[in-house]
Scaffold this motif. Structure first.
Motif, PDB file in Angstrom:
ATOM      1  N   UNK A   1     -41.530   2.676 -65.212  1.00  0.00           N
ATOM      2  CA  UNK A   1     -41.677   1.431 -65.975  1.00  0.00           C
ATOM      3  C   UNK A   1     -40.464   0.533 -65.739  1.00  0.00           C
TER       4      UNK A   1
ATOM      5  N   UNK B   1     -48.587   3.098 -79.104  1.00  0.00           N
ATOM      6  CA  UNK B   1     -47.912   2.199 -78.172  1.00  0.00           C
ATOM      7  C   UNK B   1     -47.931   2.775 -76.757  1.00  0.00           C
ATOM      8  N   UNK B   2     -47.769   4.119 -76.655  1.00  0.00           N
ATOM      9  CA  UNK B   2     -47.775   4.726 -75.320  1.00  0.00           C
ATOM     10  C   UNK B   2     -49.131   4.495 -74.647  1.00  0.00           C
TER      11      UNK B   2
ATOM     12  N   UNK C   1     -47.698   5.619 -84.548  1.00  0.00           N
ATOM     13  CA  UNK C   1     -47.426   4.297 -83.971  1.00  0.00           C
ATOM     14  C   UNK C   1     -46.873   4.436 -82.560  1.00  0.00           C
ATOM     15  N   UNK C   2     -45.941   5.384 -82.385  1.00  0.00           N
ATOM     16  CA  UNK C   2     -45.345   5.582 -81.063  1.00  0.00           C
ATOM     17  C   UNK C   2     -46.400   5.975 -80.042  1.00  0.00           C
TER      18      UNK C   2
ATOM     19  N   UNK D   1     -38.543  13.325 -80.584  1.00  0.00           N
ATOM     20  CA  UNK D   1     -38.236  12.583 -81.804  1.00  0.00           C
ATOM     21  C   UNK D   1     -38.790  13.325 -83.025  1.00  0.00           C
TER      22      UNK D   1
ATOM     23  N   UNK E   1     -41.402  -0.137 -78.073  1.00  0.00           N
ATOM     24  CA  UNK E   1     -41.321   1.323 -78.038  1.00  0.00           C
ATOM     25  C   UNK E   1     -39.873   1.784 -78.015  1.00  0.00           C
ATOM     26  N   UNK E   2     -39.048   1.118 -77.195  1.00  0.00           N
ATOM     27  CA  UNK E   2     -37.631   1.533 -77.136  1.00  0.00           C
ATOM     28  C   UNK E   2     -36.957   1.295 -78.480  1.00  0.00           C
TER      29      UNK E   2
ATOM     30  N   UNK F   1     -51.287  -1.049 -69.561  1.00  0.00           N
ATOM     31  CA  UNK F   1     -50.796  -2.231 -68.861  1.00  0.00           C
ATOM     32  C   UNK F   1     -49.852  -1.897 -67.705  1.00  0.00           C
ATOM     33  N   UNK F   2     -49.173  -0.764 -67.742  1.00  0.00           N
ATOM     34  CA  UNK F   2     -48.254  -0.430 -66.659  1.00  0.00           C
ATOM     35  C   UNK F   2     -48.827   0.630 -65.718  1.00  0.00           C
TER      36      UNK F   2
ATOM     37  N   UNK G   1     -46.481  -7.909 -71.336  1.00  0.00           N
ATOM     38  CA  UNK G   1     -46.663  -6.463 -71.519  1.00  0.00           C
ATOM     39  C   UNK G   1     -45.327  -5.805 -71.816  1.00  0.00           C
TER      40      UNK G   1
ATOM     41  N   UNK H   1     -51.090   1.958 -75.052  1.00  0.00           N
ATOM     42  CA  UNK H   1     -51.111   0.562 -74.576  1.00  0.00           C
ATOM     43  C   UNK H   1     -50.196   0.375 -73.371  1.00  0.00           C
ATOM     44  N   UNK H   2     -49.042   1.074 -73.371  1.00  0.00           N
ATOM     45  CA  UNK H   2     -48.136   0.955 -72.228  1.00  0.00           C
ATOM     46  C   UNK H   2     -48.826   1.484 -70.981  1.00  0.00           C
TER      47      UNK H   2
ATOM     48  N   UNK I   1     -40.747  12.153 -75.079  1.00  0.00           N
ATOM     49  CA  UNK I   1     -39.758  11.506 -75.949  1.00  0.00           C
ATOM     50  C   UNK I   1     -40.228  11.543 -77.403  1.00  0.00           C
ATOM     51  N   UNK I   2     -41.523  11.259 -77.624  1.00  0.00           N
ATOM     52  CA  UNK I   2     -42.043  11.281 -78.994  1.00  0.00           C
ATOM     53  C   UNK I   2     -41.996  12.699 -79.568  1.00  0.00           C
TER      54      UNK I   2
ATOM     55  N   UNK J   1     -38.510   1.434 -81.296  1.00  0.00           N
ATOM     56  CA  UNK J   1     -39.032   2.477 -82.187  1.00  0.00           C
ATOM     57  C   UNK J   1     -38.222   3.763 -82.044  1.00  0.00           C
TER      58      UNK J   1
ATOM     59  N   UNK K   1     -42.680   9.364 -71.796  1.00  0.00           N
ATOM     60  CA  UNK K   1     -42.651   8.778 -73.131  1.00  0.00           C
ATOM     61  C   UNK K   1     -43.250   9.713 -74.182  1.00  0.00           C
TER      62      UNK K   1
ATOM     63  N   UNK L   1     -41.223   0.004 -89.324  1.00  0.00           N
ATOM     64  CA  UNK L   1     -42.504   0.299 -88.680  1.00  0.00           C
ATOM     65  C   UNK L   1     -43.300  -0.981 -88.477  1.00  0.00           C
TER      66      UNK L   1
ATOM     67  N   UNK M   1     -44.427  -4.540 -75.334  1.00  0.00           N
ATOM     68  CA  UNK M   1     -44.808  -3.193 -75.739  1.00  0.00           C
ATOM     69  C   UNK M   1     -43.679  -2.197 -75.451  1.00  0.00           C
TER      70      UNK M   1
ATOM     71  N   UNK N   1     -44.602   7.192 -87.887  1.00  0.00           N
ATOM     72  CA  UNK N   1     -43.829   6.848 -86.702  1.00  0.00           C
ATOM     73  C   UNK N   1     -44.457   7.449 -85.457  1.00  0.00           C
TER      74      UNK N   1
ATOM     75  N   UNK O   1     -35.876   4.900 -85.067  1.00  0.00           N
ATOM     76  CA  UNK O   1     -36.170   6.137 -85.777  1.00  0.00           C
ATOM     77  C   UNK O   1     -34.962   7.057 -85.766  1.00  0.00           C
TER      78      UNK O   1
ATOM     79  N   UNK P   1     -40.624   6.746 -67.817  1.00  0.00           N
ATOM     80  CA  UNK P   1     -39.671   5.687 -68.142  1.00  0.00           C
ATOM     81  C   UNK P   1     -39.091   5.030 -66.895  1.00  0.00           C
TER      82      UNK P   1
END
Lengths: 492, 120
Positions: free
Chosen positions: B110, B94-95, B90-91, B36, A164-165, B101-102, A157, B97-98, B32-33, A167, B29, A145, A160, B87, A171, B107
């Motif tokens: 991106x 991150x999404x 955090x995931x 998961x 994520x990939x 910026x994107x 960027x 933030x993605x 995806x989480x 992660x 994404x 983590x 990031x 997890x 996991x 997916x």
């Protein structure tokens, strides 16, 4: 008195000091905490290695709960050797970090980097020292983590998305590992590695154990960057901050190799691995890795990505060494874990210096660097020699043992492929050297200077270690041989 | 009935495959989480089922309680749940933030943007 508690201090010192960095919120104090903790861990690891090389393996009961019920920390030669590598690399990297980090991570986030570094560091040390299969998972997740966060601190960027990939795949890998542990627990009713090993032979023929071994192999393989499931690795290494890449490349995948050794030879035994023909499967994957990934590395235009593919190839050498299931083969694998840590850390530190000065890691932008950054590029050449396996460097020592191990088994094809892959390494390494030394810098490009001394000194300490351990092989070979012997003797 | 006696394990397999399939097949994404998480939860159910002892009660120290379920796997899963929550958090962070910026969390979009950067 305190010396009896060294095994737990090894893990707990960096773990407890991580929140300190978070409280300081300033760059300089948090760096100081990380630096002191790294060197303290290095000292502890050195003492532990000295103790187990001369005496018995150390067993430490956490909270004094007796072994199969409580968590046991176990330090044998193999564990102490890997602890020394991880903490040594951490100590050097912390000396090196401030200069490079200042250029790659915004000032207000630098303390987060040190916090995450300490958590990763303690997670990796914990994975090595623990004697409990579930505790290994917990440390695996602590280190993973915080690794994802460190990678995502990268400037681009794409750091990031790479994080994520990683992660998602990381996991999945860790969860596979937990499923494997669950099956083991279902059949043996215990989580202590030595205790599982005692109870496994009675049930080793069952399909549950076969499935458990499969899940454990794939789970650890994902973390390790084993050839077909390495897809997260190139991007993660390319877009992470340079210091993070240097630290991870030298430690994280090596600790995963260590976890694989523990599961295969401490929990299971050689007969079980041979019976499930995992050795042949690993040999094929390792061979595929060293040939195909070295070939892919040749075509990279980004030197960080080139070294990342080379890492996957080098992990193949370790897997080949393990797959022989002989003492020489295992010793070669363990030696390469240590030696590859030394060389890859040095190479990625060179890239950090280069990025600091030219703000790019494209190979074509490195033209003329041989003249303007002579010390940095000389370090690159020497560490590269080590990567190829030229005599008098550490890379030669481990490849020598690896080839000896394959010849012992009359496996000439494997020996030939190892040599062939080393030739491919010459090609991708020479591509960089040629541009850096023999192509003049573009006209009109701004003049660049040598990297600062604070970064050059740690870099050259590591390059020196590459050569020192290439000539004085006593410590590394004694440790690797002792580790291999103890791994092979465990089990009936 | 063998089938119903092992119902928990069948559900574990079904959940696990649903989760794993979502992780692989979904391009979004956040989905995806979610996949998961389902994948991880199936493992939690597996551990909890392993700890059950037929005819056992809760593991309480009291008179008359002889057969009880094994509490250890349940405690392990408490740890694993914490890891799973961390997890997911955090995931998802991150999404966010993605997306910043994107401008997308799909997916393939991106990947197309990243490929465009490579070709430049």
């Amino acid at each position: 008195m305190i010396s009896a508690h060294l095994p737990v201090l090894q893990v707990i010192l960096p773990l407890l000091s991580a929140p300190l960095c978070l409280l300081f919120r300033r760059t300089y104090p948090s760096w100081l905490v990380a630096l002191i903790m790294s060197w303290a861990s290095f000292a502890i690891a050195a003492i532990l290695l000295g103790q187990v090389l001369t005496g018995e393996p150390i067993s430490y009961l956490l909270g004094d709960w007796a072994a199969p019920w409580g968590i046991e920390y176990k330090v044998d030669v193999l564990a102490a050797f890997v602890l020394l590598l991880v903490s040594g690399i951490g100590a050097i990297i912390m000396l090196f970090a401030p200069g490079s980090i200042a250029a790659e991570i915004p000032e207000d986030r630098v303390y987060l980097f040190y916090t995450m570094y300490l958590l990763t560091f303690s997670g990796l040390l914990g994975m090595v020292i623990t004697g409990d299969v579930f505790n290994l998972f917990v440390f695996l997740e602590i280190s993973s983590l915080s690794t994802y966060v460190m990678i995502s601190l990268g400037k681009s960027r794409r750091a990031m998305t790479a994080a994520f990939r990683y992660l998602v795949l990381g996991t999945v890998g860790a969860t596979f590992y937990v499923i494997g542990v669950g099956f083991l627990y279902q059949m043996t009713g215990t989580l202590n590695m030595a205790d599982v090993a005692d109870k496994l032979p009675a049930v080793t023929e069952t399909r549950t154990i076969l499935v458990a071994l499969g899940f454990l192999t794939v789970g650890i393989g994902l973390k390790l960057g084993l050839f077909p499931v390495h897809l997260w690795l190139p991007n993660a290494y390319t877009y992470a901050p340079s210091v993070v890449t240097a630290f991870l490349a030298a430690t994280a995948t090596k600790v995963a190799v260590y976890a694989l050794l523990r599961i295969y030879f401490t929990v299971f035994d050689v007969e079980a691995i041979e019976a499930y023909p995992l050795d042949e499967a690993l040999l094929l994957l390792g061979l595929a890795a060293i040939v195909s990934m070295s070939a892919v590395a040749i075509f990279q235009t980004d030197v960080k990505r080139l070294l990342a593919y080379s890492s996957v190839a080098q992990l193949g050498y370790m897997i080949i060494g393990i797959s022989f299931l002989t003492i020489t083969g295992l010793a070669a694998g363990v030696l390469h874990v240590f030696n590859h840590g030394l060389m890859k850390a040095a190479l990625f530190m060179v890239i950090a210096c280069v990025f600091l000065r030219i703000k790019s890691v494209k190979i074509e932008d490195m033209a003329g660097l041989g003249k303007s950054m002579p010390l940095t590029m000389a370090a690159f050449v020497l560490a590269g020699f080590s990567l190829i396996g030229i005599p008098l460097t550490v890379g030669f020592v481990s490849k020598w043992y690896l080839i000896t191990a394959s010849i012992e088994q009359s496996n000439w094809i494997v020996a030939a492929l190892i040599l062939f892959s080393s030739l491919l390494a010459v090609v991708y390494f020479w591509k960089v050297v040629e541009i850096a030394y023999f192509r003049p810098r573009n006209d009109g490009a701004a003049p660049i200077s040598e990297a600062p001394a604070l970064m050059l000194v740690p870099l050259w300490i590591l390059v020196g270690a590459n050569i020192f351990f290439g000539i004085h092989t006593d410590l590394t070979i004694t440790s690797a041989m002792a580790a291999a012997q103890s791994l092979m003797e465990v089990g009936p | 009935m063998e089938l119903f006696g092992l119902l928990n394990y069948w559900l574990v397999i079904v959940l696990m495959m649903i989760g794993f399939y979502i992780v692989i097949a979904q391009g979004n994404l956040v989905k995806k989480m979610v996949g998961l998480s389902i994948f991880q939860v199936s493992v939690f159910v597996f551990y909890i089922s392993v700890g059950r002892v037929a005819g056992g009660t809760a593991p309480i120290l009291a008179d008359g309680i002889e057969v009880f379920s094994n509490p250890l796997p349940h405690v392990l899963i408490l740890t694993a749940i914490v890891v799973g929550v961390a997890t997911t958090a955090l995931g998802l962070a991150m999404i966010v933030r993605i997306r910043d910026s994107f401008g997308t969390i799909e997916d393939d979009e991106i990947l197309a943007i990243e490929k465009g950067e490579d070709d430049k």
